[in-house]
Design a protein around this motif. Structure first.
Motif, PDB file in Angstrom:
ATOM      1  N   ILE A 113       0.849  -1.182   0.000  1.00 35.33           N
ATOM      2  CA  ILE A 113       0.000   0.000   0.000  1.00 35.33           C
ATOM      3  C   ILE A 113       0.885   1.233   0.000  1.00 35.33           C
ATOM      4  O   ILE A 113       1.920   1.273   0.680  1.00 35.33           O
ATOM      5  CB  ILE A 113      -0.975   0.025   1.206  1.00 35.33           C
ATOM      6  N   GLU A 114       0.516   2.219  -0.786  1.00 35.80           N
ATOM      7  CA  GLU A 114       1.264   3.468  -0.820  1.00 35.80           C
ATOM      8  C   GLU A 114       0.814   4.349   0.335  1.00 35.80           C
ATOM      9  O   GLU A 114      -0.390   4.495   0.605  1.00 35.80           O
ATOM     10  CB  GLU A 114       1.045   4.193  -2.146  1.00 35.80           C
ATOM     11  N   VAL A 115       1.770   4.947   1.020  1.00 34.74           N
ATOM     12  CA  VAL A 115       1.457   5.863   2.113  1.00 34.74           C
ATOM     13  C   VAL A 115       0.609   7.011   1.574  1.00 34.74           C
ATOM     14  O   VAL A 115       0.869   7.555   0.498  1.00 34.74           O
ATOM     15  CB  VAL A 115       2.753   6.393   2.765  1.00 34.74           C
ATOM     16  N   GLY A 116      -0.427   7.348   2.330  1.00 29.52           N
ATOM     17  CA  GLY A 116      -1.329   8.420   1.924  1.00 29.52           C
ATOM     18  C   GLY A 116      -2.479   7.965   1.056  1.00 29.52           C
ATOM     19  O   GLY A 116      -3.248   8.801   0.562  1.00 29.52           O
ATOM     20  N   THR A 117      -2.617   6.640   0.859  1.00 29.10           N
ATOM     21  CA  THR A 117      -3.721   6.116   0.051  1.00 29.10           C
ATOM     22  C   THR A 117      -4.522   5.083   0.843  1.00 29.10           C
ATOM     23  O   THR A 117      -4.107   4.634   1.921  1.00 29.10           O
ATOM     24  CB  THR A 117      -3.217   5.443  -1.244  1.00 29.10           C
ATOM     25  N   ASN A 118      -5.655   4.690   0.244  1.00 36.37           N
ATOM     26  CA  ASN A 118      -6.531   3.668   0.828  1.00 36.37           C
ATOM     27  C   ASN A 118      -6.629   2.440  -0.058  1.00 36.37           C
ATOM     28  O   ASN A 118      -7.590   1.690   0.023  1.00 36.37           O
ATOM     29  CB  ASN A 118      -7.932   4.256   1.046  1.00 36.37           C
ATOM     30  N   ASP A 119      -5.620   2.228  -0.917  1.00 33.87           N
ATOM     31  CA  ASP A 119      -5.632   1.142  -1.887  1.00 33.87           C
ATOM     32  C   ASP A 119      -4.643   0.050  -1.493  1.00 33.87           C
ATOM     33  O   ASP A 119      -3.423   0.240  -1.594  1.00 33.87           O
ATOM     34  CB  ASP A 119      -5.256   1.651  -3.275  1.00 33.87           C
ATOM     35  N   ILE A 120      -5.164  -1.100  -1.067  1.00 35.87           N
ATOM     36  CA  ILE A 120      -4.341  -2.259  -0.756  1.00 35.87           C
ATOM     37  C   ILE A 120      -4.161  -3.060  -2.037  1.00 35.87           C
ATOM     38  O   ILE A 120      -5.139  -3.467  -2.670  1.00 35.87           O
ATOM     39  CB  ILE A 120      -4.994  -3.129   0.329  1.00 35.87           C
ATOM     40  N   GLN A 121      -2.906  -3.297  -2.415  1.00 34.38           N
ATOM     41  CA  GLN A 121      -2.608  -4.074  -3.613  1.00 34.38           C
ATOM     42  C   GLN A 121      -2.173  -5.480  -3.202  1.00 34.38           C
ATOM     43  O   GLN A 121      -1.260  -5.634  -2.384  1.00 34.38           O
ATOM     44  CB  GLN A 121      -1.492  -3.403  -4.421  1.00 34.38           C
TER      45      GLN A 121
END
Length: 397
Positions: A185-193
């Motif tokens: 997950i990228e810091v500052g996002t709500n998207d779990i890959q």
């Protein structure tokens, strides 16, 4: 740049505001120490947006807890996050899996999914093993992973939190399949890959089936929560003989019920131009939801699980490699995936938190642009299980 606390910041700006990134984002390794969870290694992710989720290393690196700004998203069952050492795979005539069934995500496979089944074992060339007894949803979900790495990674001014591990399902004179999992997950996002790779490490021709049981609980699931999906056709329902008896259709969710019998649907989804299939559960009252996006060529089938029994209140989004008819039908229809030594399958999934009404509206717009879903709560069931043509296996790695 990372979007943190309504401010876009580069790496220098972020680092100037804290002694460690862990002040508001990071991934750390902990061990649970009480009750049925005792001894389980767990990774805790925080993305800096208010999203926190945990990964159970010792249970196939599945996602257990998930919460956003104090609101629970993932489901906790009465079973808890049970240590795999307590699990009895063949217990209760194959239903022992239910005593380890809890969390936002449970992986099903690697050689079997769905209900209990007795399979021929001639491919393993071992006289004493004529049949294989499969319990519900397979073995992989309670196998500990070998943790190969975790931490944070900077790419210029973008920071990514990640973890990787390998889950090995193997036996003598039987299957040897491995699941290579990466969560990021990228810091500052709500998207779990989520990136999974299943490889046949053995030298027998081996069946492969795969499914995610993604379970959403209260308060995202609540009275009037809506299921959004690009449904072309409602294929099947486990409760077809009593379709309207419980008064619960596929699209709008009820409050917890007494004496509720689980309902399962299979929907035929349409993909967008890039082959993606987004499915969501949204709570308009809270302005909160969860969206799961998979690839149609990787997961051609989708189930919807409704368990609205009081005390077990959950709804599941279930992308799958096979129809809900099960392993026997997959064999008869020639749709069972077979992997030779070194052959592999890839699965790429995004789990996204819908943080407000605008996110929900955009999600709904995207889904409707792919395909409008049936407006009826009880759409007619087609019974048309489309033939599955798995893409060619990949070798290597």
């Amino acid at each position: 740049m990372a979007q943190l606390y309504a401010t876009a910041m580069n790496r220098q700006q972020i680092e100037s505001r804290c002694g460690q990134l862990a002040q508001f984002a990071g991934v750390r390794l902990v061990t649970l120490q009480d009750g049925v969870e005792r001894g389980i290694r767990m990774l805790e992710f925080r993305s800096g947006t208010g999203l926190r989720f945990t990964v159970l290393i010792d249970r196939a690196m599945d996602i257990a807890e998930c919460e956003f700004r104090g609101y629970a998203v993932g489901w906790h069952s009465p079973a808890g996050f049970r240590h795999p050492g307590l699990h009895e795979y063949e217990g209760e005539s194959g239903l022992g899996w239910m005593r380890s069934f809890s969390g936002l995500m449970i992986t099903c496979g690697l050689d079997h999914i769905l209900f209990m089944h007795e399979s021929p074992a001639d491919n393993y060339v071992y006289q004493p093993r004529q049949k294989i007894q499969h319990s519900i949803h397979g073995r992989v979900g309670t196998i500990p992973a070998r943790l190969t790495g975790y931490g944070e990674r900077w790419e210029d001014d973008r920071c990514f939190l990640w973890a990787e591990g390998v889950v090995s399902q193997g036996t003598v004179f039987g299957e040897h399949l491995e699941l290579y999992r990466r969560i990021e997950i990228e810091v500052g996002t709500n998207d779990i890959q989520l990136h999974d790779r299943v490889v046949n490490r053995g030298f027998y021709r081996t069946p492969h089936m795969f499914c995610y049981h993604l379970n959403v609980g209260y308060p995202v699931l609540d009275t009037a929560s809506r299921y959004l999906a690009p449904i072309q056709d409602v294929v099947w329902a486990a409760h077809a003989d009593e379709y309207r008896t419980q008064g619960v259709g596929y699209q709008q969710m009820p409050e917890p019920q007494m004496g509720f019998h689980e309902q399962v649907w299979q929907h035929e989804m349409k993909a967008d131009d890039q082959g993606h299939v987004p499915v969501a559960l949204v709570n308009d009252r809270l302005g909160l939801g969860i969206e799961v996006t998979t690839r149609k060529d990787q997961f051609p089938c989708q189930y919807q699980w409704q368990n609205f029994q009081a005390g077990q209140y959950a709804m599941g989004i279930e992308p799958s490699t096979n129809h809900v008819l099960g392993e026997g039908a997959a064999r008869e229809r020639g749709e069972l995936i077979w992997l030779e030594h070194g052959e592999e399958r890839h699965y790429d999934t995004r789990i996204r938190i819908l943080a407000d009404a605008n996110d929900i509206a955009q999600c709904e717009q995207r889904i409707r642009a792919i395909s409008p879903q049936p407006s009826e709560a009880y759409p007619a069931l087609s019974g048309q299980f489309r033939p599955l043509s798995p893409p060619p296996q990949k070798g290597g790695a």
